[in-house]
Design a protein around this motif. Sequence first.
Motif, PDB file in Angstrom:
ATOM      1  N   GLY A  15       0.907  -1.331   0.049  1.00  0.00           N
ATOM      2  CA  GLY A  15      -0.081  -0.062  -0.059  1.00  0.00           C
ATOM      3  C   GLY A  15       0.897   1.201   0.011  1.00  0.00           C
ATOM      4  N   PHE A  16       0.438   2.190  -0.728  1.00  0.00           N
ATOM      5  CA  PHE A  16       1.125   3.555  -0.943  1.00  0.00           C
ATOM      6  C   PHE A  16       0.212   4.799  -0.447  1.00  0.00           C
ATOM      7  CE2 PHE A  16       2.858   0.434  -3.797  1.00  0.00           C
ATOM      8  CZ  PHE A  16       4.216   1.021  -3.899  1.00  0.00           C
ATOM      9  N   TYR A  17       0.673   5.496   0.685  1.00  0.00           N
ATOM     10  CA  TYR A  17      -0.194   6.673   0.889  1.00  0.00           C
ATOM     11  C   TYR A  17       0.754   7.881   0.243  1.00  0.00           C
ATOM     12  CZ  TYR A  17      -2.648  10.322   3.525  1.00  0.00           C
ATOM     13  OH  TYR A  17      -3.348  11.218   3.784  1.00  0.00           O
ATOM     14  N   LEU A  18      -0.143   8.482  -0.788  1.00  0.00           N
ATOM     15  CA  LEU A  18       0.824   9.272  -1.573  1.00  0.00           C
ATOM     16  C   LEU A  18       0.722  10.646  -0.977  1.00  0.00           C
ATOM     17  CD1 LEU A  18      -1.501   8.481  -4.775  1.00  0.00           C
ATOM     18  CD2 LEU A  18       0.624   7.549  -4.107  1.00  0.00           C
ATOM     19  N   LEU A  19       1.969  11.437  -1.393  1.00  0.00           N
ATOM     20  CA  LEU A  19       2.155  12.883  -0.896  1.00  0.00           C
ATOM     21  C   LEU A  19       1.005  13.740  -1.312  1.00  0.00           C
ATOM     22  CD1 LEU A  19       5.550  14.309  -1.597  1.00  0.00           C
ATOM     23  CD2 LEU A  19       4.626  13.509   0.407  1.00  0.00           C
ATOM     24  N   GLY A  20       0.680  14.690  -0.632  1.00  0.00           N
ATOM     25  CA  GLY A  20      -0.208  15.562  -0.806  1.00  0.00           C
ATOM     26  C   GLY A  20      -0.076  16.519  -2.036  1.00  0.00           C
ATOM     27  N   VAL A  77       3.457   5.092  -9.068  1.00  0.00           N
ATOM     28  CA  VAL A  77       3.420   3.821  -8.542  1.00  0.00           C
ATOM     29  C   VAL A  77       2.747   3.049  -9.822  1.00  0.00           C
ATOM     30  CG1 VAL A  77       2.449   2.216  -6.808  1.00  0.00           C
ATOM     31  CG2 VAL A  77       3.087   4.491  -6.262  1.00  0.00           C
ATOM     32  N   ARG A  78       1.855   3.411 -10.474  1.00  0.00           N
ATOM     33  CA  ARG A  78       1.264   2.570 -11.573  1.00  0.00           C
ATOM     34  C   ARG A  78       2.045   2.272 -12.465  1.00  0.00           C
ATOM     35  NH1 ARG A  78      -4.123   4.884 -14.894  1.00  0.00           N
ATOM     36  NH2 ARG A  78      -3.956   3.498 -16.469  1.00  0.00           N
ATOM     37  N   ARG A  90       6.248  -3.960 -14.386  1.00  0.00           N
ATOM     38  CA  ARG A  90       6.599  -4.888 -13.604  1.00  0.00           C
ATOM     39  C   ARG A  90       5.439  -6.255 -13.845  1.00  0.00           C
ATOM     40  NH1 ARG A  90       9.811  -5.869  -9.467  1.00  0.00           N
ATOM     41  NH2 ARG A  90       8.196  -7.103  -8.534  1.00  0.00           N
ATOM     42  N   GLY A  91       4.382  -5.670 -14.629  1.00  0.00           N
ATOM     43  CA  GLY A  91       3.239  -6.682 -14.483  1.00  0.00           C
ATOM     44  C   GLY A  91       2.533  -6.824 -13.203  1.00  0.00           C
ATOM     45  N   ASP A  92       2.580  -5.988 -12.238  1.00  0.00           N
ATOM     46  CA  ASP A  92       1.912  -6.182 -10.892  1.00  0.00           C
ATOM     47  C   ASP A  92       0.710  -5.637 -11.270  1.00  0.00           C
ATOM     48  OD1 ASP A  92       4.246  -7.281  -9.977  1.00  0.00           O
ATOM     49  OD2 ASP A  92       4.934  -5.537  -9.141  1.00  0.00           O
ATOM     50  N   PRO A  93      -0.468  -6.062 -10.731  1.00  0.00           N
ATOM     51  CA  PRO A  93      -1.715  -5.359 -10.596  1.00  0.00           C
ATOM     52  C   PRO A  93      -1.755  -4.211  -9.917  1.00  0.00           C
ATOM     53  CG  PRO A  93      -1.938  -7.895 -10.006  1.00  0.00           C
ATOM     54  CD  PRO A  93      -0.331  -7.647 -10.243  1.00  0.00           C
ATOM     55  N   PHE A  94      -2.596  -3.212 -10.031  1.00  0.00           N
ATOM     56  CA  PHE A  94      -2.446  -1.930  -9.643  1.00  0.00           C
ATOM     57  C   PHE A  94      -3.870  -1.510  -9.284  1.00  0.00           C
ATOM     58  CE2 PHE A  94      -3.216   2.611 -10.275  1.00  0.00           C
ATOM     59  CZ  PHE A  94      -2.357   3.388  -9.175  1.00  0.00           C
ATOM     60  N   ARG A  95      -4.176  -0.838  -8.074  1.00  0.00           N
ATOM     61  CA  ARG A  95      -5.584  -0.454  -7.747  1.00  0.00           C
ATOM     62  C   ARG A  95      -5.586   0.694  -7.194  1.00  0.00           C
ATOM     63  NH1 ARG A  95     -10.010  -1.553  -4.266  1.00  0.00           N
ATOM     64  NH2 ARG A  95      -8.882  -3.274  -3.207  1.00  0.00           N
ATOM     65  N   SER A  96      -6.125   1.873  -7.662  1.00  0.00           N
ATOM     66  CA  SER A  96      -6.357   3.368  -6.877  1.00  0.00           C
ATOM     67  C   SER A  96      -7.652   2.879  -5.890  1.00  0.00           C
ATOM     68  CB  SER A  96      -6.410   4.115  -8.140  1.00  0.00           C
ATOM     69  OG  SER A  96      -6.614   5.433  -7.425  1.00  0.00           O
ATOM     70  N   SER A 123       1.881  -6.974  -5.114  1.00  0.00           N
ATOM     71  CA  SER A 123       3.070  -7.766  -5.181  1.00  0.00           C
ATOM     72  C   SER A 123       3.697  -7.789  -3.935  1.00  0.00           C
ATOM     73  CB  SER A 123       4.220  -6.676  -6.013  1.00  0.00           C
ATOM     74  OG  SER A 123       5.506  -7.019  -5.749  1.00  0.00           O
ATOM     75  N   ASN A 124       4.594  -8.540  -3.385  1.00  0.00           N
ATOM     76  CA  ASN A 124       5.049  -8.508  -2.066  1.00  0.00           C
ATOM     77  C   ASN A 124       6.697  -8.054  -2.151  1.00  0.00           C
ATOM     78  OD1 ASN A 124       3.074  -9.350  -0.428  1.00  0.00           O
ATOM     79  ND2 ASN A 124       3.107 -11.284  -1.018  1.00  0.00           N
TER      80      ASN A 124
END
Length: 317
Positions: free
Chosen positions: A3-8, A18-19, A25-31, A41-42
Amino acid sequence: MIGFYLLGRLTDLARWEVRRIAQRRGDPFRSVSSRFVLVGSNDIAAYSRVAYSHLYGRVWFSFRRLSDFPHLLRSSGLQEYILHHGPYALHSIGSYAPSRLAWFVDGRVNLKSPATVVAVVRAGSRHYVLAPARYLSGKDFSPRDARNRPFFHPTAMNAREARLLVNLTGVQPDESFLDPFCGTGALLLEAGIVGARVFGVDRDERMVSGAEENLRFFGLSGNVSLGDAREVSGDYDAIATDVPYGRSSRVFAPALRELYRDAFLAMYSSLKRGRFAVIVADRDLTGLLERAGFYVDHVSKWYVHAKMTRRVHLCRK
Ligand SMILES: C[S@@+](CC[C@H](N)C(=O)[O-])C[C@H]1O[C@@H](n2cnc3c(N)ncnc32)[C@H](O)[C@@H]1O
């Protein structure tokens, strides 16, 4: 999951950062919300290159109601992890008060120097539990800021912004990265640090030797050459550049518009198909970029000062 908490600030670019890495890398992304995104991804190490997240970390579980927190804490294995890794601190971002959450957690608390930071981030209707949560700050990048490099020029970009632009190309370790208006080499430095093979071009001899000096100073190697951005060729995995605006940087061309037009054509033909270019300017150049063949995914406004708002164009071939 990470999880990423984005800058304001520049939050749209923080999300794209991040996307793009996930995409390459072929990793799933969800906003999940305007400031919180997830990647399937781990591999935390592969994402430790991000610049514009406030914090990020492994997501152990998420919950909707506080009553679900205690049993998920145990069934996810996080309780065991906390006990095993020593004193912890619990931080809440828009979630329940830390004391209410910590009441359910076994383990010693150390707010000053915890071994593990557990962050509970509220996003939409859920609360996401991240551990260990890593905060990013300006200090992570400032040693490479413009003023701290041996060769300085007023047009030089600082390290955190340069890293963001590099990440927006999604360039991966060992891939090739080109900056055809490289100046002091701010983008080359950050691309080199994430493991890319870097190539810089500039028409100003002082910039070429300065960029080389800056790379050397930080223990990096790269190929920086004296040349014209309108004549670059090759087959690069990524391109990012900050074009000359005709303000404090020199312009080696009779007219800016023609320089942009011809440089974009050269960049387009030098980029591999399906890859990304990031173009920074002090105006919207979408029309010229599209005419060169690029598909422009997004244009972001980057306020610098009252007289300058940069535009960051995220382009795809
Ligand atoms: C905005 S500066 C780049 C700053 C750079 N990102 C940094 O952080 O140092 C633009 C650069 O374009 C170079 N330049 C101008 N005209 C050029 C041309 N026709 N071909 C290649 N480089 C050129 C200038 O010498 C200047 O170094």
